[in-house]
Design an enzyme around this catalytic site. Structure first.
Site, PDB file in Angstrom:
ATOM      1  N   PRO A 181      51.875  43.923  42.778  1.00  0.00           N
ATOM      2  CA  PRO A 181      51.572  44.926  43.781  1.00  0.00           C
ATOM      3  C   PRO A 181      50.111  44.959  44.215  1.00  0.00           C
ATOM      4  CG  PRO A 181      52.769  45.903  41.953  1.00  0.00           C
ATOM      5  CD  PRO A 181      52.473  44.494  41.584  1.00  0.00           C
ATOM      6  N   ASN A 182      49.934  45.113  45.493  1.00  0.00           N
ATOM      7  CA  ASN A 182      48.647  45.330  46.156  1.00  0.00           C
ATOM      8  C   ASN A 182      47.746  44.104  46.211  1.00  0.00           C
ATOM      9  OD1 ASN A 182      49.149  48.129  46.722  1.00  0.00           O
ATOM     10  ND2 ASN A 182      48.859  48.475  44.538  1.00  0.00           N
TER      11      ASN A 182
ATOM     12  N   ARG B 102      41.032  45.884  49.574  1.00  0.00           N
ATOM     13  CA  ARG B 102      41.231  46.879  48.521  1.00  0.00           C
ATOM     14  C   ARG B 102      40.098  46.814  47.499  1.00  0.00           C
ATOM     15  NH1 ARG B 102      44.968  46.392  43.489  1.00  0.00           N
ATOM     16  NH2 ARG B 102      44.737  48.478  42.631  1.00  0.00           N
TER      17      ARG B 102
ATOM     18  N   TYR C  68      37.719  44.030  43.034  1.00  0.00           N
ATOM     19  CA  TYR C  68      38.594  42.864  43.172  1.00  0.00           C
ATOM     20  C   TYR C  68      37.994  41.720  43.988  1.00  0.00           C
ATOM     21  CZ  TYR C  68      41.891  46.243  41.367  1.00  0.00           C
ATOM     22  OH  TYR C  68      42.497  47.187  40.584  1.00  0.00           O
TER      23      TYR C  68
ATOM     24  N   GLU D 285      48.617  35.095  31.860  1.00  0.00           N
ATOM     25  CA  GLU D 285      48.369  36.317  32.630  1.00  0.00           C
ATOM     26  C   GLU D 285      46.932  36.306  33.125  1.00  0.00           C
ATOM     27  OE1 GLU D 285      50.045  40.214  31.362  1.00  0.00           O
ATOM     28  OE2 GLU D 285      47.919  40.744  31.160  1.00  0.00           O
TER      29      GLU D 285
ATOM     30  N   SER E 131      39.820  41.598  37.716  1.00  0.00           N
ATOM     31  CA  SER E 131      38.812  42.440  37.076  1.00  0.00           C
ATOM     32  C   SER E 131      38.972  42.359  35.558  1.00  0.00           C
ATOM     33  CB  SER E 131      38.974  43.904  37.524  1.00  0.00           C
ATOM     34  OG  SER E 131      40.194  44.437  37.030  1.00  0.00           O
TER      35      SER E 131
END
Length: 147
Positions: A9-10, A17, A22, A97, A101
């Protein structure tokens, strides 16, 4: 070698954003960086982004028998999606993963990753370079597993 890169998401809003957190590079720049890195490694990469948990799970399920490695940035799902964790464990494909940030230097709730337990490692705080590092790691791991 073929890699699946999954963004949650996002992440489609990169560059707009919270650029102080980010970065100011766009999502399109991230996709180009991933594709360029994969090509330099003699590999292919498919980049997928969704704001919907079920679509991410379906994409991971579809990776079986198609992809050799997964790079995943689950976004906020990192902190509570046991369903994505279960999908990562079920597909039996090495996954890394990645977070742009440093989740360990942010709000308390962001310091816990439930999805990392389904991955061979986690990279955070390196911005878009984290994706490069994850792809390089997976390529090296696959080569050593094959040799």
């Amino acid at each position: 070698m073929k890699f699946l890169v999954v963004n949650g998401p996002n992440l489609n809003l990169l560059g707009h954003r919270e650029p102080g957190i980010y970065g100011s590079d766009s999502y399109e720049a991230l996709v180009r960086r991933v594709e360029t890195t994969a090509k330099a490694l003699g590999a292919e990469a498919e980049v997928f982004q969704s704001n919907h948990e079920g679509e991410i799970i379906d994409k991971l399920h579809g990776a079986m028998g198609v992809f050799d490695g997964v790079v995943i940035n689950p976004g906020a799902y990192t902190h509570y999606s046991y369903a994505i964790l279960d999908a990562l464990r079920a597909i039996d494909i090495p996954a890394v993963e990645v977070h742009l940030s440093n989740i360990h230097n942010r709000e308390e709730f962001r310091k816990t990753s439930v999805t990392a337990a389904g991955c061979v490692g986690q990279i955070c705080g390196l911005g878009q370079f984290g994706y490069v590092a994850a792809l390089e790691y997976l390529a090296e791991r696959l080569k050593s597993d094959a040799g």
